[in-house]
Design a protein around this motif. Sequence first.
Motif, PDB file in Angstrom:
ATOM      1  N   CYS A 189       0.846  -1.199   0.000  1.00  0.00           N
ATOM      2  CA  CYS A 189       0.000   0.000   0.000  1.00  0.00           C
ATOM      3  C   CYS A 189       0.876   1.240   0.000  1.00  0.00           C
ATOM      4  O   CYS A 189       2.033   1.209   0.439  1.00  0.00           O
ATOM      5  N   THR A 190       0.327   2.369  -0.465  1.00  0.00           N
ATOM      6  CA  THR A 190       1.076   3.624  -0.366  1.00  0.00           C
ATOM      7  C   THR A 190       1.326   3.930   1.117  1.00  0.00           C
ATOM      8  O   THR A 190       0.463   3.709   1.968  1.00  0.00           O
ATOM      9  N   ASP A 191       2.505   4.444   1.387  1.00  0.00           N
ATOM     10  CA  ASP A 191       2.917   4.797   2.748  1.00  0.00           C
ATOM     11  C   ASP A 191       2.056   5.972   3.215  1.00  0.00           C
ATOM     12  O   ASP A 191       2.215   7.092   2.744  1.00  0.00           O
ATOM     13  N   THR A 192       1.110   5.715   4.098  1.00  0.00           N
ATOM     14  CA  THR A 192       0.117   6.723   4.469  1.00  0.00           C
ATOM     15  C   THR A 192       0.189   6.979   5.972  1.00  0.00           C
ATOM     16  O   THR A 192       0.077   6.044   6.760  1.00  0.00           O
ATOM     17  N   ARG A 193       0.438   8.231   6.344  1.00  0.00           N
ATOM     18  CA  ARG A 193       0.641   8.514   7.782  1.00  0.00           C
ATOM     19  C   ARG A 193      -0.257   9.657   8.242  1.00  0.00           C
ATOM     20  O   ARG A 193      -0.653  10.517   7.446  1.00  0.00           O
ATOM     21  N   LEU A 194      -0.511   9.674   9.526  1.00  0.00           N
ATOM     22  CA  LEU A 194      -1.419  10.663  10.102  1.00  0.00           C
ATOM     23  C   LEU A 194      -0.636  11.884  10.611  1.00  0.00           C
ATOM     24  O   LEU A 194       0.347  11.751  11.336  1.00  0.00           O
ATOM     25  N   ALA A 195      -1.100  13.073  10.216  1.00  0.00           N
ATOM     26  CA  ALA A 195      -0.553  14.317  10.760  1.00  0.00           C
ATOM     27  C   ALA A 195      -1.661  15.008  11.549  1.00  0.00           C
ATOM     28  O   ALA A 195      -2.734  15.274  11.008  1.00  0.00           O
ATOM     29  N   ALA A 196      -1.376  15.291  12.820  1.00  0.00           N
ATOM     30  CA  ALA A 196      -2.409  15.862  13.687  1.00  0.00           C
ATOM     31  C   ALA A 196      -2.565  17.368  13.453  1.00  0.00           C
ATOM     32  O   ALA A 196      -3.609  17.941  13.737  1.00  0.00           O
ATOM     33  N   ASP A 197      -1.517  18.007  12.930  1.00  0.00           N
ATOM     34  CA  ASP A 197      -1.622  19.449  12.659  1.00  0.00           C
ATOM     35  C   ASP A 197      -0.801  19.812  11.426  1.00  0.00           C
ATOM     36  O   ASP A 197      -0.170  18.958  10.812  1.00  0.00           O
ATOM     37  N   LYS A 198      -0.789  21.096  11.128  1.00  0.00           N
ATOM     38  CA  LYS A 198      -0.145  21.537   9.895  1.00  0.00           C
ATOM     39  C   LYS A 198       1.362  21.269   9.926  1.00  0.00           C
ATOM     40  O   LYS A 198       1.950  20.819   8.942  1.00  0.00           O
ATOM     41  N   ALA A 199       1.966  21.542  11.102  1.00  0.00           N
ATOM     42  CA  ALA A 199       3.414  21.369  11.215  1.00  0.00           C
ATOM     43  C   ALA A 199       3.796  19.920  10.936  1.00  0.00           C
ATOM     44  O   ALA A 199       4.763  19.633  10.209  1.00  0.00           O
ATOM     45  N   GLU A 200       3.011  19.026  11.504  1.00  0.00           N
ATOM     46  CA  GLU A 200       3.312  17.599  11.309  1.00  0.00           C
ATOM     47  C   GLU A 200       3.095  17.199   9.847  1.00  0.00           C
ATOM     48  O   GLU A 200       3.845  16.385   9.308  1.00  0.00           O
ATOM     49  N   ALA A 201       2.069  17.794   9.231  1.00  0.00           N
ATOM     50  CA  ALA A 201       1.817  17.511   7.822  1.00  0.00           C
ATOM     51  C   ALA A 201       3.024  17.899   6.978  1.00  0.00           C
ATOM     52  O   ALA A 201       3.424  17.193   6.051  1.00  0.00           O
ATOM     53  N   LEU A 202       3.634  19.035   7.332  1.00  0.00           N
ATOM     54  CA  LEU A 202       4.819  19.479   6.592  1.00  0.00           C
ATOM     55  C   LEU A 202       5.997  18.542   6.823  1.00  0.00           C
ATOM     56  O   LEU A 202       6.689  18.155   5.881  1.00  0.00           O
ATOM     57  N   THR A 203       6.216  18.181   8.084  1.00  0.00           N
ATOM     58  CA  THR A 203       7.330  17.283   8.397  1.00  0.00           C
ATOM     59  C   THR A 203       7.175  15.959   7.639  1.00  0.00           C
ATOM     60  O   THR A 203       8.134  15.460   7.027  1.00  0.00           O
ATOM     61  N   LEU A 204       5.956  15.396   7.680  1.00  0.00           N
ATOM     62  CA  LEU A 204       5.733  14.112   7.008  1.00  0.00           C
ATOM     63  C   LEU A 204       5.913  14.244   5.504  1.00  0.00           C
ATOM     64  O   LEU A 204       6.473  13.366   4.853  1.00  0.00           O
ATOM     65  N   SER A 205       5.445  15.371   4.953  1.00  0.00           N
ATOM     66  CA  SER A 205       5.589  15.576   3.508  1.00  0.00           C
ATOM     67  C   SER A 205       7.065  15.587   3.120  1.00  0.00           C
ATOM     68  O   SER A 205       7.456  15.013   2.097  1.00  0.00           O
ATOM     69  N   GLU A 206       7.886  16.259   3.938  1.00  0.00           N
ATOM     70  CA  GLU A 206       9.328  16.299   3.672  1.00  0.00           C
ATOM     71  C   GLU A 206       9.908  14.891   3.712  1.00  0.00           C
ATOM     72  O   GLU A 206      10.700  14.500   2.852  1.00  0.00           O
ATOM     73  N   GLN A 207       9.507  14.135   4.740  1.00  0.00           N
ATOM     74  CA  GLN A 207      10.021  12.771   4.898  1.00  0.00           C
ATOM     75  C   GLN A 207       9.622  11.880   3.721  1.00  0.00           C
ATOM     76  O   GLN A 207      10.431  11.134   3.182  1.00  0.00           O
ATOM     77  N   ILE A 208       8.351  11.969   3.348  1.00  0.00           N
ATOM     78  CA  ILE A 208       7.830  11.087   2.298  1.00  0.00           C
ATOM     79  C   ILE A 208       8.360  11.506   0.934  1.00  0.00           C
ATOM     80  O   ILE A 208       8.715  10.677   0.112  1.00  0.00           O
ATOM     81  N   GLY A 209       8.488  12.801   0.712  1.00  0.00           N
ATOM     82  CA  GLY A 209       8.988  13.316  -0.557  1.00  0.00           C
ATOM     83  C   GLY A 209       7.850  13.781  -1.446  1.00  0.00           C
ATOM     84  O   GLY A 209       6.849  13.098  -1.578  1.00  0.00           O
ATOM     85  N   TYR A 210       8.038  14.967  -2.059  1.00  0.00           N
ATOM     86  CA  TYR A 210       7.002  15.552  -2.917  1.00  0.00           C
ATOM     87  C   TYR A 210       6.965  14.849  -4.260  1.00  0.00           C
ATOM     88  O   TYR A 210       7.987  14.298  -4.671  1.00  0.00           O
ATOM     89  N   PRO A 211       5.861  14.884  -4.988  1.00  0.00           N
ATOM     90  CA  PRO A 211       4.563  15.427  -4.584  1.00  0.00           C
ATOM     91  C   PRO A 211       3.817  14.474  -3.636  1.00  0.00           C
ATOM     92  O   PRO A 211       4.045  13.273  -3.688  1.00  0.00           O
ATOM     93  N   VAL A 212       2.943  15.098  -2.816  1.00  0.00           N
ATOM     94  CA  VAL A 212       2.185  14.290  -1.849  1.00  0.00           C
ATOM     95  C   VAL A 212       0.682  14.509  -2.029  1.00  0.00           C
ATOM     96  O   VAL A 212       0.253  15.404  -2.760  1.00  0.00           O
ATOM     97  N   VAL A 213      -0.070  13.666  -1.322  1.00  0.00           N
ATOM     98  CA  VAL A 213      -1.533  13.778  -1.294  1.00  0.00           C
ATOM     99  C   VAL A 213      -1.937  13.999   0.155  1.00  0.00           C
ATOM    100  O   VAL A 213      -1.426  13.324   1.059  1.00  0.00           O
ATOM    101  N   LEU A 214      -2.842  14.939   0.400  1.00  0.00           N
ATOM    102  CA  LEU A 214      -3.414  15.135   1.736  1.00  0.00           C
ATOM    103  C   LEU A 214      -4.895  14.762   1.700  1.00  0.00           C
ATOM    104  O   LEU A 214      -5.617  15.158   0.779  1.00  0.00           O
TER     105      LEU A 214
END
Lengths: 230, 459
Positions: free
Chosen positions: A34-59
């Motif tokens: 499955c696509t690596d899908t993780r939960l971000a509780a707030d905007k900051a975490e969403a940014l951190t996870l996006s950096e980790q996963i690599g762009y482009p991302v889906v929210l």
Amino acid sequence: MIINQILGQAREESRLVLTEIEAKQVLGAAGINCTDTRLAADKAEALTLSEQIGYPVVLKVSSVDITHKSDAGGVKVNLADRAAVEKAYDEIMASCRRAVPAAVIEGVSVQPMARPGIEIIMGMIKDPSFGPVLMFGLGGIFVEVLQDVTFRIVPLQPGDAAAMIDEIKGKKLLEGFRGQEPVDTSSLVDMLLKLSAFVEKNPTIKEIDMNPVFAYREGALVVDARIILE
Amino acid sequence: MMDLFFKPRSVAVIGASRNPKKDGNIILQNIIDSDFSGDIYPVNPSAEEILGLKVYPNVKDIPGEVDLVVLIIPARFCVQAMEDCAAKGVKAVIIEAMGFAEVGPEGKALQDQIVKIARRSGIRVMGPNCTGIVSRDITTSFFPIKDVPRGDVVLIGQSGLLAAGMASDIVVNRTLNINKICSIGNKCDVNENDLLEYFGNDPDTAVISLYLEGVADGSRFVPIAREVAAKKPVLLLNGGRTEAGAQAAMSHTGSIASNQRIVEAALRQTGCIKIDDFTEIKDIAKVFSTQPVPGGNRVAIVTAAGSVGVVVSDLCAEHGLEMPRLSSPIVESLREVFPPNMEPANPIDLWYTIEQLGLVKTLEVTLAAPLQDPGIDAVVLILAGFDYTIPVLEQRTVQKITAKYGKPVIICMIVGYNDYKNRIMEELGQDLPVFTSLDSGVKALSKLCAYGMRKRQQI
């Protein structure tokens, strides 16, 4: 282990539907890619996870109260950088609060934008007489308009999975039609067999959708998944 | 266990009657007329003797052991009769009465009581709302029937039409090499799975053909049918569509799945052969019972009329059969009887040759030729009901030729005079499958070829 944990937690919360993240974790634990899908509780975490996963991302909005995420404006795809993620996060929150004011929103799921492949749908439903039954077919408009799908009763034998893939009318699309890449059917067979084994071991699951699954020249990937419990 | 139904050593008929018009009398007469040689015990509290047999007031009064009980009393008395059977130690009961689950909740409640007694006492129950068994060894049907062949085909159904109408048609007209016909009615206990398993292991059964109104226990059906279908052909007609499973579904998958699609999937998965019409229950069974299983799907057509050949070719394509060119030695052998300006081809057009040589000599060359072609797996022979066909019947030409080559031949007959058509049907139709429509014949052959190809893949 993780399967029982997630199913147990849903039961404790009297939930019949798993979140997309939970569904993918469960399927992932069953060996299904499955696509690596993780939960971000707030905007900051969403940014951190996006950096980790690599762009482009889906929210996508993550809330058990919002069933139709796209309709609520809860899905943003192809986000190429920090600014896009920040903007998408704000828009998702505003739109979902407006669409479903009572919803408890735990955050957003972050996942990589999957490279497009041939769209497949796989699923499971329980028949009152036959018990769990798997479905395989071409996804997207093919399933919507033509219902080009085929079924087999669980447990599947290896030959059954191959026969399902062989049986659909649009089989040619898997063989590399008009310059498209041919599909690695062995990875689809493998996915069906793992799904069958998983379903057999977990009788409390009532229905599964894996839609779409992207099939590639090598491998296949579950992009969205839904699991419903008894 | 199932042997108690099909090979009992003793049988009691509860509800036996002196009145020859009553079901309870006909059943007794059917048992007497069969080859059954064990003890027969009529049970009726107000009779002394029926059809020369001593009558007992209750099953419990019978001195010896009772292997099988046939219940032909009104539904409301069946519960007490089941208790009596349990007390007697009976292990197999056929309940033929109507008025159970098929009529509504009250009947369903009675049926549930029957099942409860059966489970508690270890009794297996066939029915209710059925006619049980038609066979040479024993017949429990309430339609008069005797001289059932000892053939190799078993029919299983949930239908009075199959159990009565089709049974007498087949047995009297000798149109199918039948061994048993089982009517299982409401399937409150014994269902298709029990019978599939039993006949799957029965060396006398070569072909099993079923009519079901829904698969009772699908999760058990799949492994049993898979095992049996690997050994012998299993044909299945599923009537009735139930959408119950799909309606409540929350998933996309659930919204697409229908019970009919799932049954079809189960048939493919297990290697059962899907049939679509009542007539196919016996007609396709006849093809499987009389014809060898081919290794492939390459068909030659032998026909007296070119236009029929054209349509059969189209039908072959539609049903997944191939029509290859004949190999050159075969074409050479056909050239001997073909006119010089006409190149032998597939379909093999006979008209000129029949006029020159008559049909017997024509078939001796033209039917034998494709059967000898290593590139041909099966033949469709088109005959017509005219004068020139009669010598072929009298000399058993087709039977003699087809017996030599071990390849299936099906016959289609669509035109002719009724007298001759009836003779073809009765005489040739005894030994070989004769169809009165091209589509049904080609379809039946396609099922046989598909079965053969699946078999070959398994090896």
